[in-house]
Motif scaffolding. Structure first.
Motif, short mmCIF file in Angstrom:
data_model
loop_
_atom_site.label_atom_id
_atom_site.label_comp_id
_atom_site.label_asym_id
_atom_site.label_seq_id
_atom_site.Cartn_x
_atom_site.Cartn_y
_atom_site.Cartn_z
N ASP A 204 51.77 58.89 40.52
CA ASP A 204 51.61 60.24 41.17
C ASP A 204 50.60 60.41 42.16
O ASP A 204 50.41 61.15 42.87
CB ASP A 204 51.70 61.37 40.26
N LEU A 205 49.57 59.25 42.14
CA LEU A 205 48.57 59.32 43.19
C LEU A 205 49.12 59.09 44.53
O LEU A 205 50.21 58.57 44.73
CB LEU A 205 47.60 58.04 42.65
N GLU A 206 48.20 59.19 45.51
CA GLU A 206 48.68 59.09 47.12
C GLU A 206 48.90 57.52 47.05
O GLU A 206 48.20 56.68 46.26
CB GLU A 206 47.56 59.50 47.82
N GLU A 207 50.08 57.32 48.04
CA GLU A 207 50.13 55.84 48.30
C GLU A 207 49.13 55.03 48.53
O GLU A 207 48.80 53.72 47.75
CB GLU A 207 51.00 55.74 49.81
N GLU A 208 47.93 55.34 49.16
CA GLU A 208 46.82 54.22 49.55
C GLU A 208 46.20 54.11 48.20
O GLU A 208 46.02 53.02 47.87
CB GLU A 208 45.80 54.94 50.60
N LYS A 210 47.31 54.45 45.11
CA LYS A 210 48.27 53.26 44.25
C LYS A 210 47.96 52.05 44.73
O LYS A 210 47.84 51.19 43.91
CB LYS A 210 49.45 54.04 44.50
N THR A 211 48.07 51.62 45.84
CA THR A 211 47.88 50.46 46.35
C THR A 211 46.67 49.68 45.57
O THR A 211 46.71 48.64 45.05
CB THR A 211 47.74 50.31 47.78
N GLU A 212 45.64 50.49 45.75
CA GLU A 212 44.30 49.94 45.18
C GLU A 212 44.38 49.75 43.69
O GLU A 212 43.75 48.86 43.11
CB GLU A 212 43.12 50.74 45.64
N VAL A 213 45.10 50.86 43.19
CA VAL A 213 45.04 50.73 41.66
C VAL A 213 45.66 49.33 41.42
O VAL A 213 45.28 48.59 40.46
CB VAL A 213 45.93 51.99 41.09
N PHE A 214 46.85 48.86 41.91
CA PHE A 214 47.53 47.73 41.58
C PHE A 214 46.56 46.51 41.97
O PHE A 214 46.45 45.70 41.05
CB PHE A 214 48.76 47.37 42.89
N LYS A 215 45.68 46.56 42.93
CA LYS A 215 44.77 45.48 43.36
C LYS A 215 43.90 45.15 42.12
O LYS A 215 43.48 44.23 42.05
CB LYS A 215 44.22 45.99 44.51
N TYR A 216 43.34 46.22 41.70
CA TYR A 216 42.17 46.28 40.70
C TYR A 216 42.64 46.30 39.27
O TYR A 216 41.84 46.82 38.22
CB TYR A 216 41.11 46.94 41.04
N ALA A 217 44.15 46.49 39.18
CA ALA A 217 44.58 46.68 37.74
C ALA A 217 44.06 45.96 36.59
O ALA A 217 43.78 46.42 35.35
CB ALA A 217 46.05 46.54 37.62
N ALA A 218 43.34 44.64 36.84
CA ALA A 218 42.82 44.09 35.84
C ALA A 218 41.78 44.68 35.22
O ALA A 218 41.32 44.15 34.18
CB ALA A 218 42.42 42.52 36.29
#
Lengths: 307, 307
Positions: A204-208, A210-218
């Protein structure tokens, strides 16, 4: 002469598909018949060698079978059992692989010619993948399998199902359906519910963002996404079918989470440190119980707890 | 002539110890001096070859160093920086490895002779283990590292720290300290908080129930115990130092969790199914971002989502 001459796999996804491969490899089954509604699933199961025959009708699937394994989504197992009835022999052993047991016992038994031949079971194994392509031999190796016979269940039938899972290299425990559902609520159902929820919060986070969450998911999020990628149909059924036990454990968890929230808001470091020290000890308990093993994180994976 | 003639590692645990091994292997450092309060830690760091010298005094540790890496628990970094002052050269680059950045910038900069030489950094890598024995070369391979320079930071210093992490095979990103703290609150801090909490909920169960939780942990609980085994001191500091961002994300999560609780209580299957389907897509996003990889679970581990 195999232990089971003809096995009917009702549903042929991750669990039943993997069990089929395991039975074949261990020489435990003669013919394996898969039952699936979708023509695509039946074709794929045959291509992958998960079965010798694939049929659409439950009654046809169970004809002449001495073992029937229910491996569909939990909510439809009762309905499948009813549809099997015309073809099912009273000598056949019927078992299932659902993650909940109380509801399955209630849904399935009324439709069986011989209720005493039903051995409710739950192999505690799986991956985030589903469908026939997710199946692999060895899924049950070094896993636990819980059988939940009821009072009337035929002990000889229980023994044969236990022997089957032991051949699959699972370690078998026996308990009541109610006890199983309480234990799994905390070890499996609540963790899945929490993982689904936090991944939903991110969705539910804003698109931008979200992209960062994927990037730093580790940083810790990765494990949650794996758990939250599990089969949606099955998990919906699990939560609704084990409602009381899940709500009870969820309630305890939320009280504790509110306590953490308060400690953080008021900068109370001591209760946080005390809890984090206790939880570290729990990890040792789990490792000693053989359900986890200590390792350096592999390339591409982080271990889910980067700093 | 190495890029750094003398590196002072302030603290020599999992992160600084692994960085020391990585710098040595990559030929990036001449002498490595470790600074640790405990005599046992210093002796162990020398035994493990994490450093060439180990000293107790921060001022002595940084003498003649052209690179200083702060790797102590976040809360004491300011204090360590103050203690380094007498020995620290104005030409030395100072960096850190803390999981929070805003607070570190505020705590450390006032104590440095040359604030522009401070390059705040956060290697997003780690395991649940801590201390010198947990260190290993390669911890930062295929991980991300975030640098959070402020307006006055010397660009040449940032470039040298970036080059160091790239030699460690990390992929380096640059953002503001505030942005870093918001992103990590959701990707790392909240997941850790939740894992600590649920493991604590289990820790409070009656003994008998607890034993069973260990036994069946593969059902999903295992991953949580690994995350909740992370260093208590560091994580206490993280939650208290990044309070606002953590409380904001925790608030969103709790609202969502209450929504799930309600859906389960009222047997609303559709919102559950809809959410579980959306979260499955998120997993794909994470895999595409290269922070996870698809695999069959290894023996002894379950993948954290057995059915």
């Amino acid at each position: 002469m195999k232990p089971f001459e003809r096995v009917a796999m009702m549903g042929i996804g991750l669990i039943n598909g993997s069990l089929a491969l395991t039975l074949k490899k261990a020489g435990l089954a003669g013919e394996i018949v898969a039952c699936a509604r979708g023509a695509g699933t039946r074709a794929r199961a045959l291509e992958l060698g998960l079965c010798d025959r694939a049929v659409e009708s439950p009654a046809e699937a169970v004809e002449g079978a001495d073992l029937v394994v229910l491996g569909t989504p939990p909510a439809v197992m009762g309905e499948i059992a009813a549809a099997m009835r015309p073809g099912l022999s009273g000598e056949a052993i019927v078992t299932d692989v659902a993650s909940i047991k109380g509801r399955i016992v209630n849904d399935v038994i009324p439709h069986l010619p011989e209720p005493r031949m039903f051995v409710p079971g739950h192999p505690v194994a799986g991956t985030e993948h589903s469908g026939p392509d997710a199946a692999f031999e060895g899924l049950f190796r070094r896993r636990r399998c819980i059988l939940t016979p009821i009072e009337d269940t035929d002990p000889a039938a229980v023994q044969r199902i236990r022997a089957m899972w032991e051949k699959a290299e699972s370690s078998v425990d026996v308990m009541t359906p109610e006890h199983h559902d309480r234990v799994l609520a905390i070890t499996s159902h609540l963790p899945h519910l929490i993982a689904y929820t936090i991944v939903g919060t991110v969705a539910d986070l804003e698109e931008e963002a979200k992209t960062e969450v994927f990037k730093y998911a580790a940083g810790g999020f990765t494990d949650f996404t794996r758990i939250a990628a599990s089969d949606p149909t099955m998990w919906r059924d699990v939560f609704l079918s084990n409602r009381e036990a899940v709500l009870e454990m969820l309630g305890r968890f939320m009280e504790d989470l509110i306590g953490m929230q308060r400690a953080i808001r008021w900068s109370q470091g001591d209760p946080l440190f005390e809890l984090f020290t206790r939880t570290r000890a729990i990890r040792r308990g789990v490792i000693e119980a053989g359900q986890a093993y200590v390792r350096k994180p592999a390339d591409g994976e982080n271990g889910g707890n980067a700093d």
